[in-house]
Design a protein around this motif. Structure first.
Motif, PDB file in Angstrom:
ATOM      1  N   LYS A  17       0.960  -1.023  -0.067  1.00  0.00           N
ATOM      2  CA  LYS A  17       0.067  -0.046  -0.080  1.00  0.00           C
ATOM      3  C   LYS A  17       0.897   1.334   0.063  1.00  0.00           C
ATOM      4  O   LYS A  17       1.959   1.120   0.247  1.00  0.00           O
ATOM      5  CB  LYS A  17      -1.052   0.251   1.175  1.00  0.00           C
ATOM      6  N   ASN A  18       0.378   2.318  -0.433  1.00  0.00           N
ATOM      7  CA  ASN A  18       1.212   3.667  -0.520  1.00  0.00           C
ATOM      8  C   ASN A  18       0.884   4.024   1.045  1.00  0.00           C
ATOM      9  O   ASN A  18       0.247   4.124   1.908  1.00  0.00           O
ATOM     10  CB  ASN A  18       0.391   4.658  -1.563  1.00  0.00           C
ATOM     11  N   PHE A  19       2.259   4.865   1.367  1.00  0.00           N
ATOM     12  CA  PHE A  19       2.564   5.458   2.694  1.00  0.00           C
ATOM     13  C   PHE A  19       1.312   6.211   3.275  1.00  0.00           C
ATOM     14  O   PHE A  19       0.967   6.175   4.641  1.00  0.00           O
ATOM     15  CB  PHE A  19       3.733   5.993   2.841  1.00  0.00           C
ATOM     16  N   ASP A  20       0.678   6.982   2.350  1.00  0.00           N
ATOM     17  CA  ASP A  20      -0.309   8.039   2.746  1.00  0.00           C
ATOM     18  C   ASP A  20      -1.623   7.390   2.679  1.00  0.00           C
ATOM     19  O   ASP A  20      -2.744   8.113   2.801  1.00  0.00           O
ATOM     20  CB  ASP A  20      -0.110   9.258   2.089  1.00  0.00           C
ATOM     21  N   SER A  43       3.666  -7.113   5.933  1.00  0.00           N
ATOM     22  CA  SER A  43       4.391  -7.403   7.180  1.00  0.00           C
ATOM     23  C   SER A  43       5.736  -6.473   7.074  1.00  0.00           C
ATOM     24  O   SER A  43       6.534  -6.689   7.989  1.00  0.00           O
ATOM     25  CB  SER A  43       5.012  -8.885   6.934  1.00  0.00           C
ATOM     26  N   SER A  44       5.951  -5.732   6.301  1.00  0.00           N
ATOM     27  CA  SER A  44       7.055  -4.807   6.321  1.00  0.00           C
ATOM     28  C   SER A  44       6.917  -3.788   7.651  1.00  0.00           C
ATOM     29  O   SER A  44       5.882  -3.488   7.883  1.00  0.00           O
ATOM     30  CB  SER A  44       6.996  -3.855   5.034  1.00  0.00           C
ATOM     31  N   ASN A  80       1.768   1.155  10.520  1.00  0.00           N
ATOM     32  CA  ASN A  80       0.682   0.410  10.964  1.00  0.00           C
ATOM     33  C   ASN A  80       0.255  -0.632  10.008  1.00  0.00           C
ATOM     34  O   ASN A  80      -0.681  -1.510  10.205  1.00  0.00           O
ATOM     35  CB  ASN A  80      -0.748   1.508  11.033  1.00  0.00           C
ATOM     36  N   LEU A  81       1.140  -0.953   8.966  1.00  0.00           N
ATOM     37  CA  LEU A  81       1.103  -2.037   8.182  1.00  0.00           C
ATOM     38  C   LEU A  81       0.635  -3.246   8.895  1.00  0.00           C
ATOM     39  O   LEU A  81      -0.201  -4.191   8.316  1.00  0.00           O
ATOM     40  CB  LEU A  81       2.179  -2.200   7.249  1.00  0.00           C
ATOM     41  N   ARG A  82       1.687  -3.901   9.793  1.00  0.00           N
ATOM     42  CA  ARG A  82       1.416  -5.159  10.299  1.00  0.00           C
ATOM     43  C   ARG A  82       0.294  -5.279  11.168  1.00  0.00           C
ATOM     44  O   ARG A  82      -0.068  -6.273  11.573  1.00  0.00           O
ATOM     45  CB  ARG A  82       2.653  -5.051  11.403  1.00  0.00           C
ATOM     46  N   GLU A  83      -0.655  -4.262  11.278  1.00  0.00           N
ATOM     47  CA  GLU A  83      -2.070  -4.332  11.946  1.00  0.00           C
ATOM     48  C   GLU A  83      -2.794  -5.013  10.999  1.00  0.00           C
ATOM     49  O   GLU A  83      -3.756  -5.663  11.457  1.00  0.00           O
ATOM     50  CB  GLU A  83      -2.590  -2.907  11.982  1.00  0.00           C
TER      51      GLU A  83
END
Length: 345
Positions: A145-148, A177-178, A183-186
């Motif tokens: 996903k894009n960071f924003d 999982s990066s 919050n990506l790992r959420e």
């Protein structure tokens, strides 16, 4: 025997500068037909996984070739498959430099790249121009996903990428999982993961009908999971009929590098210190999945023995990135030989 000399030069440079120059060097070697000089002969060890026919079980992990610009050059080193990305719907610069750090005492790297890439359209153009892919080589495309993009809307980014890369990919790896995207790992947590997998599976089914071909989905998970979380993820993978799991991404732990220069840097740790934990996750997944879907083992592979240990733990295929930095192309042949010998033994 040439690589230690080459590595000495690259390790005298900033890590990210060396990364860029190293890829250019591999490209030059491939263009002159000299790539095999560094890698050596790679043992044939064909295996069918996810409905795909792999010439050997050694692959390149995502992150080295984020934009798919060096597929042919890297494939010339004997990899059985190449995974490119992570790619996002829109191009993004990633985190500020410096963002890549070596810990040579433990053959480790810390990165906080932040999914820097040129966007999905550029990656697709590069994949389309790859002779390796056109000739039937296996190219996985890793999506993120894009960071924003708010985490609540993350699934939309994954679906945009899946829609775009589906016709070009041998398989699609879903990177949740990066540790370097907030919050990506959420997305690895119970309800969030179940919802994401359901939407991805529905999209895969639709796209298979549209394109007349089935492209497998693999989920890439973190090593920083409790045993109960590993079991939960395994259950969800089975329930949603995901085709494979990639174990694991980098770790936020610092076990094995404490007190060393760069160990305090923020980001994900990869390389030798990750080997034991990532292999333990492979073993846990193998027990929980009981052969219902394949595991791609990645994390800390520095030798043929390490690669074989991932297979023994329950992986069907292996990948590496940091080992490639420290050991060079010869690790491809060494790993393939060690894995092939498991069958012969």
């Amino acid at each position: 025997m040439f690589y230690p000399v080459i590595r000495r030069f690259f390790f005298s440079l900033d890590a990210e500068t060396a990364h860029v120059l190293g890829l250019a060097g591999v490209d030059l070697l491939a263009a002159t037909g000299a790539g095999c000089v560094l890698s050596g002969k790679v043992a044939a060890d064909p295996l069918r996984v996810m409905g795909l026919d792999f010439p050997n079980r050694v692959g390149l992990a995502a992150g080295l070739d984020k934009n798919g610009a060096y597929i042919d050059a890297l494939a010339s080193l004997g990899f059985g498959f190449i995974e490119v990305g992570t790619v996002t719907p829109r191009a993004q610069p990633g985190n500020p430099r410096p963002r890549l750090f070596r810990i040579p005492q433990q053959r480790a790297i810390i990165n906080r790249m932040g999914f820097n890439n040129d966007g999905v359209d550029r990656l697709l153009a590069n994949v389309a121009g790859s002779r390796f892919k056109r000739g039937g080589g296996i190219v996985g495309i890793n999506i993120g996903k894009n960071f924003d993009t708010p985490i609540e809307q993350a699934a939309d980014d994954y679906l945009i990428c899946l829609d775009r890369v589906y016709p070009a990919a041998s398989y699609v790896a879903v990177n949740i999982s990066s540790p370097n995207t907030k919050n990506l790992r959420e997305l690895q947590k119970d309800d969030a993961l179940a919802a994401l997998l359901a939407r991805l599976k529905a999209a895969q089914t639709r796209l298979a009908d549209v394109h007349g071909s089935y492209v497998p989905l693999a989920l890439k998970i973190a090593p920083d999971l409790e045993d109960g979380q590993v079991q939960l993820i395994a259950d969800l993978l089975r329930r949603h009929r995901i085709d494979a799991v990639i174990a694991t991404n980098t770790t936020v732990a610092r076990s094995g590098v404490e007190g060393l220069p760069n160990s305090e840097q923020a980001g994900g740790l990869s390389g030798q210190p990750l080997f034991a934990r990532s292999t333990a996750v492979v073993s846990q997944l193998a027990q929980a999945l009981a052969g219902e879907l394949p595991i791609i083992g990645v994390g800390g592979i520095m030798s043929g023995t390490d690669a074989a240990a991932k297979i023994t733990a329950g992986a069907s295929l292996v990948q590496f990135y940091t080992g490639f930095v420290y050991r060079g192309p010869q690790l491809v042949a060494e790993a393939a030989k060690a894995i092939a010998s498991l069958r012969q033994g």
